[in-house]
Enzyme design. Structure first.
Site, short mmCIF file in Angstrom:
data_model
loop_
_atom_site.label_atom_id
_atom_site.label_comp_id
_atom_site.label_asym_id
_atom_site.label_seq_id
_atom_site.Cartn_x
_atom_site.Cartn_y
_atom_site.Cartn_z
N ALA A 1 32.58 87.00 -18.91
CA ALA A 1 31.69 86.35 -17.95
C ALA A 1 32.28 85.00 -17.57
O ALA A 1 33.22 84.52 -18.23
CB ALA A 1 30.30 86.17 -18.56
N LYS A 2 31.77 84.40 -16.55
CA LYS A 2 32.18 83.03 -16.19
C LYS A 2 31.10 82.44 -15.31
O LYS A 2 30.39 83.17 -14.60
CB LYS A 2 33.51 83.04 -15.43
CG LYS A 2 34.27 81.76 -15.54
CD LYS A 2 35.08 81.70 -16.84
CE LYS A 2 35.83 80.41 -16.99
NZ LYS A 2 36.70 80.44 -18.17
#
Ligand code: NAD
Length: 448
Positions: free
Chosen positions: A137-138
């Protein structure tokens, strides 16, 4: 006066990557259509090559090219002068096939959805290559963090956290610091989440202050992992560490720690550099002394020992080991043919473009790719999450021992695959990572 809100309050988008024609076999994007320095294209180029070599089924390939979730939120913030400004925040979960989404949050004026999507996918591959039970994720907020006061930054952080709170959680999505965010920002996220959860939830973020559930050894973990990977690479190519010459670009968290540990292992660090320029000393830079200078002066500017050189000169020095640990896209088709290092160990994310890969390979340079070399940071983030959940804290030497074990095992796994298939370490690392995520999808099946 409140400004007009041009951003939607919350938008969970359908995947935006074009869906491939189901009748077409898996192929990487045509090299002519790739933009060399675009992060999403760079990720797709490496991913596509691994998918092709793995002979990945079209359906799994299609799943992996699509982030699971893309969230865009409006982040209204009351500024210190009473003005209300609205920032745009992103959180992208690329994959939770192997575990909760894991990846940093950056505050930057250049944040874009394309960039966050690429970085989220990169996290999926990075966690998989070192076999952590996490997905990728980011997140990011489009802002200029240097113009915000501490209190404005706190309000921005808390409102952004509230905006994406439905995705966050120790079992679903676990952020960490990234560009222009730090331990304090993680503490605010943890507090905001905990207030909503009505209980303290330390494991919802990693990279926290040690005083509130952070792990010993986390700050040095990425640089330590880089030094361990470089040691493994040098041993593989038959280069003794003692006396090996090293150039390090970037003298922040990752570069300075890697330089310090490599020097302690007997290497001669002949060049270091940061955004203000670089210094060269064939007799060896005193790394501890340079770190002390940066601690006092903020940068290497004005450091009195050694000869001043440019960052480009640093990259093309004739050295045994080059550690790019500053920025993405520093080794490109423009300078790759001039690189004279025997081994490159990538501390930064994406320092080498896909076009430069082929040039380095043709020159016989052994490259330890970013998703393997700099995975020490996320590995100790995982250790932090484990310690939070067990409420049982480890000593720094336990953290370092376990990190060393993970880095060495992962290097050996990638090297074995590279040898078996006659491919570079980068291609092998992607094959290992993509293969592991694909296996999870095959076992889980497609929920209907
Ligand atoms: P940092 O901010 O602590 O240090 C960055 C360094 O790069 C500084 O010395 C800065 O002066 C230098 N730099 C900036 N622009 C430059 C330029 N144009 N030319 C030369 N040097 C320049 O950052 P960091 O945490 O050390 O991260 C460095 C790289 O490692 C980034 O690519 C980051 O994404 C990657 N990375 C960091 C971690 C981590 O845990 N910190 C984990 C994985 C990957």
């Amino acid at each position: 006066m409140a400004r007009e809100n041009t951003t939607p309050d919350l938008l969970i988008r359908e995947p935006v990557t074009p869906v491939a024609d189901p009748r077409q076999p898996v192929t990487p994007p045509a090299s002519g259509t790739l933009r060399e320095e675009n992060p999403f294209d760079a990720m797709l180029a490496r991913y596509g090559q691994a998918a092709r070599l793995l002979d990945l089924e079209v359906g799994i390939d299609r799943i992996l090219r699509h982030p699971e979730k893309e969230i865009i939120v409006a982040v209204p913030v009351e500024m210190d002068d009473g003005d209300i400004q609205v920032f745009t925040g992103y959180r992208v979960i690329h994959s939770t096939a192997r575990g909760p989404g894991k990846g940093g949050i950056r505050y930057d004026a250049g944040v874009s959805l394309d960039e966050v999507k690429a970085l989220a996918a990169w996290m999926t591959w990075k966690c998989a290559v070192v076999d952590l039970p996490f997905g990728g994720a980011k997140g990011g907020v489009l802002c200029d963090p240097f113009t915000l006061s501490l209190r404005e930054k706190e309000r921005l952080t808390r409102r952004y956290t509230a905006g994406i709170i439905h995705t966050l959680g120790p079992d679903s999505d676990v952020p960490a610091p990234d560009v222009n965010t730090n331990e304090q920002v993680m503490a605010w996220i943890m507090d905001t989440y905990s207030m909503h959860a009505r209980q303290p939830e330390t494991a919802v973020v990693t990279g926290k202050p040690v005083a509130m559930g952070g792990s010993l050894g986390r700050r040095e973990a990425t640089g330590r992992g880089v030094a361990i990977s470089a040691g493994e690479a040098m041993s593989y190519v038959g280069m003794p560490m003692r006396g090996a010459t090293v150039a390090v670009q970037g003298f922040g968290n990752v570069g300075s720690t890697a330089a310090q540990l490599l020097a302690r292992d007997g290497c001669r660090v002949v060049a270091i550099g940061d955004k203000t320029g670089a210094i060269h000393d064939e007799r060896g830079v005193d790394v501890d002394d340079a770190i002390a200078w940066v601690r006092t002066h903020g940068t290497l500017e004005g450091y009195p020992k050694g000869d001043a050189i440019t960052n480009d000169e640093l990259l093309t020095l004739e050295v045994d080991l080059l550690v790019p640990a500053a920025l993405e896209n520093v080794i490109t088709s423009r300078n790759a043919s001039r690189i004279r290092a025997k081994v490159i160990c990538e501390g930064a994310n994406g320092p080498t473009t896909a076009a430069a890969d082929a040039i380095l390979e043709s020159k016989g340079i052994f490259v330890v790719p970013d998703i393997l070399a700099n995975a020490g940071g996320v590995t100790v983030s995982y250790f932090e999450w484990v310690q939070n959940r067990a409420a049982w804290y480890w000593t720094e030497s336990q953290v370092n021992e376990r990190l060393t074990e993970v880095m060495r095992r992962s290097f050996a796994d990638v090297l074995r695959l590279a040898t078996q298939h006659g491919v570079t370490m980068r291609t092998a690392a992607y094959m290992l990572a993509v293969g592991r995520v694909a296996t999870a999808h095959r076992l889980r099946g497609v929920y209907a």
